[in-house]
Design an enzyme around this catalytic site. Structure first.
Site, PDB file in Angstrom:
ATOM      1  N   LYS A   1      51.689  45.989  50.806  1.00  0.00           N
ATOM      2  CA  LYS A   1      52.188  44.611  50.971  1.00  0.00           C
ATOM      3  C   LYS A   1      53.533  44.392  50.290  1.00  0.00           C
ATOM      4  O   LYS A   1      54.361  43.640  50.788  1.00  0.00           O
ATOM      5  CB  LYS A   1      51.145  43.617  50.441  1.00  0.00           C
ATOM      6  CG  LYS A   1      49.915  43.573  51.337  1.00  0.00           C
ATOM      7  CD  LYS A   1      48.860  42.637  50.826  1.00  0.00           C
ATOM      8  CE  LYS A   1      47.639  42.764  51.730  1.00  0.00           C
ATOM      9  NZ  LYS A   1      46.566  41.855  51.362  1.00  0.00           N
TER      10      LYS A   1
ATOM     11  N   ASP B   1      47.572  35.486  52.731  1.00  0.00           N
ATOM     12  CA  ASP B   1      46.444  35.748  51.819  1.00  0.00           C
ATOM     13  C   ASP B   1      46.073  34.522  50.990  1.00  0.00           C
ATOM     14  O   ASP B   1      44.899  34.203  50.827  1.00  0.00           O
ATOM     15  CB  ASP B   1      46.777  36.902  50.864  1.00  0.00           C
ATOM     16  CG  ASP B   1      46.512  38.264  51.484  1.00  0.00           C
ATOM     17  OD1 ASP B   1      45.753  38.341  52.461  1.00  0.00           O
ATOM     18  OD2 ASP B   1      47.086  39.244  50.977  1.00  0.00           O
TER      19      ASP B   1
HETATM   20  P1  NAP Z   1      47.160  47.123  45.452  1.00  0.00           P
HETATM   21  O1  NAP Z   1      48.520  46.553  45.717  1.00  0.00           O
HETATM   22  O2  NAP Z   1      46.892  48.569  45.667  1.00  0.00           O
HETATM   23  O3  NAP Z   1      46.807  46.719  43.899  1.00  0.00           O
HETATM   24  C1  NAP Z   1      45.612  47.177  43.323  1.00  0.00           C
HETATM   25  C2  NAP Z   1      45.403  46.483  41.977  1.00  0.00           C
HETATM   26  O4  NAP Z   1      44.085  46.852  41.516  1.00  0.00           O
HETATM   27  C3  NAP Z   1      46.386  46.881  40.893  1.00  0.00           C
HETATM   28  O5  NAP Z   1      46.666  45.749  40.097  1.00  0.00           O
HETATM   29  C4  NAP Z   1      45.595  47.936  40.077  1.00  0.00           C
HETATM   30  O6  NAP Z   1      45.969  47.987  38.712  1.00  0.00           O
HETATM   31  C5  NAP Z   1      44.193  47.346  40.168  1.00  0.00           C
HETATM   32  N1  NAP Z   1      43.099  48.322  39.969  1.00  0.00           N
HETATM   33  C6  NAP Z   1      42.723  49.323  40.796  1.00  0.00           C
HETATM   34  N2  NAP Z   1      41.636  49.965  40.290  1.00  0.00           N
HETATM   35  C7  NAP Z   1      41.325  49.338  39.114  1.00  0.00           C
HETATM   36  C8  NAP Z   1      40.319  49.538  38.124  1.00  0.00           C
HETATM   37  N3  NAP Z   1      39.398  50.503  38.239  1.00  0.00           N
HETATM   38  N4  NAP Z   1      40.295  48.694  37.059  1.00  0.00           N
HETATM   39  C9  NAP Z   1      41.228  47.697  36.930  1.00  0.00           C
HETATM   40  N5  NAP Z   1      42.210  47.479  37.838  1.00  0.00           N
HETATM   41  C10 NAP Z   1      42.263  48.285  38.910  1.00  0.00           C
HETATM   42  O7  NAP Z   1      46.057  46.348  46.315  1.00  0.00           O
HETATM   43  P2  NAP Z   1      46.117  44.840  46.871  1.00  0.00           P
HETATM   44  O8  NAP Z   1      46.800  44.809  48.189  1.00  0.00           O
HETATM   45  O9  NAP Z   1      46.604  43.985  45.775  1.00  0.00           O
HETATM   46  O10 NAP Z   1      44.561  44.581  47.155  1.00  0.00           O
HETATM   47  C11 NAP Z   1      43.629  44.465  46.083  1.00  0.00           C
HETATM   48  C12 NAP Z   1      42.216  44.323  46.643  1.00  0.00           C
HETATM   49  O11 NAP Z   1      42.061  43.059  47.297  1.00  0.00           O
HETATM   50  C13 NAP Z   1      41.872  45.377  47.681  1.00  0.00           C
HETATM   51  O12 NAP Z   1      40.548  45.821  47.429  1.00  0.00           O
HETATM   52  C14 NAP Z   1      41.941  44.640  49.002  1.00  0.00           C
HETATM   53  O13 NAP Z   1      41.063  45.196  49.966  1.00  0.00           O
HETATM   54  C15 NAP Z   1      41.497  43.243  48.573  1.00  0.00           C
HETATM   55  N6  NAP Z   1      42.040  42.191  49.459  1.00  0.00           N
HETATM   56  C16 NAP Z   1      41.159  41.453  50.182  1.00  0.00           C
HETATM   57  C17 NAP Z   1      41.632  40.431  50.969  1.00  0.00           C
HETATM   58  C18 NAP Z   1      40.673  39.578  51.742  1.00  0.00           C
HETATM   59  O14 NAP Z   1      41.118  38.925  52.694  1.00  0.00           O
HETATM   60  N7  NAP Z   1      39.409  39.528  51.369  1.00  0.00           N
HETATM   61  C19 NAP Z   1      43.007  40.167  51.057  1.00  0.00           C
HETATM   62  C20 NAP Z   1      43.870  40.935  50.285  1.00  0.00           C
HETATM   63  C21 NAP Z   1      43.375  41.952  49.501  1.00  0.00           C
HETATM   64  P3  NAP Z   1      47.228  48.875  38.197  1.00  0.00           P
HETATM   65  O15 NAP Z   1      48.449  48.049  38.437  1.00  0.00           O
HETATM   66  O16 NAP Z   1      46.942  49.045  36.747  1.00  0.00           O
HETATM   67  O17 NAP Z   1      47.200  50.152  38.989  1.00  0.00           O
END
Ligand code: NAP
Length: 257
Positions: free
Chosen positions: A66, A102
């Site tokens: 994103k 979002d």
């Molecule tokens: P992203 O850009 O890859 O960011 C992932 C985030 O998760 C980072 O802040 C990372 O921390 C953190 N993280 C990953 N594993 C972790 C752990 N074990 N403990 C603590 N923090 C952890 O992903 P994103 O696009 O922001 O999406 C995040 C999640 O939201 C995904 O699972 C996605 O499927 C979900 N989502 C759902 C919707 C919906 O419509 N329901 C919409 C958007 C996103 P670091 O910075 O320290 O690496």
């Protein structure tokens, strides 16, 4: 000719977006096709160019692209301007226009579907990835009493161990930890009485949801947000906002077997 849309991410196999947009298209009589594209981690911009070069009309962007999508599009509009993250791309007059649905999707799920008004609440968002960038400004516009962002990697936000004294009415897990059955390092004291624990991951009970429920919070997954943000994307692309409740109900029934 049928207009082509897709969701692009890595991983993307788990995405329910094709089923959601197919349901929206049936309900609104729109002639669209919607597929999944797995882009290599170092090949996002090339995959986007290929999709639109082949005649595609619009893309949804999912993790981890994103923030990169923000750099890839020609213009940003609406919440994408502040978010510096794009989850919806529309081809218009030969240009790629970046939107972010979002936050609107999350707020609609919280306030309309879950009847949880954000105004006056103490809100914690965990994670500092693309999803967090997309939701922070729309949450802020609903006038919470407090809005804190915490992340595992300290440079990006407040660290979790700085939260030991704090209590929140709404704790949003916007990390991808649940996808790997992991739990962000959140103190159990974070949940105020009657708190809502919202995991953006959907389709399963995550360790965060279990942790929250064990501490008396109401725990929900992100299926409603997924459908609501998809409806906003559909509106941007097709000019009509489909009804979300029947699609949320159908997906819940399917998930529960
Ligand atoms: P992203 O850009 O890859 O960011 C992932 C985030 O998760 C980072 O802040 C990372 O921390 C953190 N993280 C990953 N594993 C972790 C752990 N074990 N403990 C603590 N923090 C952890 O992903 P994103 O696009 O922001 O999406 C995040 C999640 O939201 C995904 O699972 C996605 O499927 C979900 N989502 C759902 C919707 C919906 O419509 N329901 C919409 C958007 C996103 P670091 O910075 O320290 O690496």
């Amino acid at each position: 000719m049928t207009d082509q849309y897709a969701v692009i991410g890595n991983p993307v196999a788990h995405s329910l977006s094709p089923a959601i947009h197919a349901a929206f298209a049936r309900a609104t009589g729109q002639d669209i096709a919607y597929e999944k594209i797995l882009a290599p981690l170092d090949g996002f911009a090339a995959a986007v160019r290929k999709f639109f070069g082949d005649g595609g009309k619009g893309l949804n962007v999912t993790l981890p692209f994103k923030r990169q999508a923000w750099d890839t599009v020609n213009f940003h509009v609406g919440y994408a301007l502040d978010a510096m993250a794009v989850n919806t791309i529309k081809l218009e007059g030969g240009k790629l226009i970046g939107h972010n649905t979002d936050g609107v999707g999350l707020v609609a799920d919280l306030e309309q579907n879950l009847q949880f008004p954000i105004q006056g609440k103490r809100v914690l968002v965990m994670g500092a990835g693309g999803a967090t960038y997309g939701v922070v400004h729309p949450i802020y516009k609903r006038e919470p009493a407090q809005l804190v962002v915490a992340n595992r990697t300290l440079q990006k936000a407040k660290a979790y161990d700085q939260l030991s004294e704090a209590h929140f009415d709404l704790v949003i897990n916007a990390t991808s930890a649940g996808l790997k059955n992991e739990m962000p390092p959140l103190p159990g004291t974070a949940f105020a009485e009657g708190a809502l624990a919202y995991d953006m991951v959907y389709g399963k009970t995550t360790p965060f949801m279990k942790f929250a429920a064990e501490r008396g919070a109401k725990a929900v997954d992100g299926l409603g947000m997924l459908v609501e943000q998809a409806a906003e994307s559909f509106l941007i692309w097709r000019g009509v906002r489909p009804q979300t409740a029947p699609v949320i109900r159908a997906l819940r029934r399917k998930a529960e077997g």
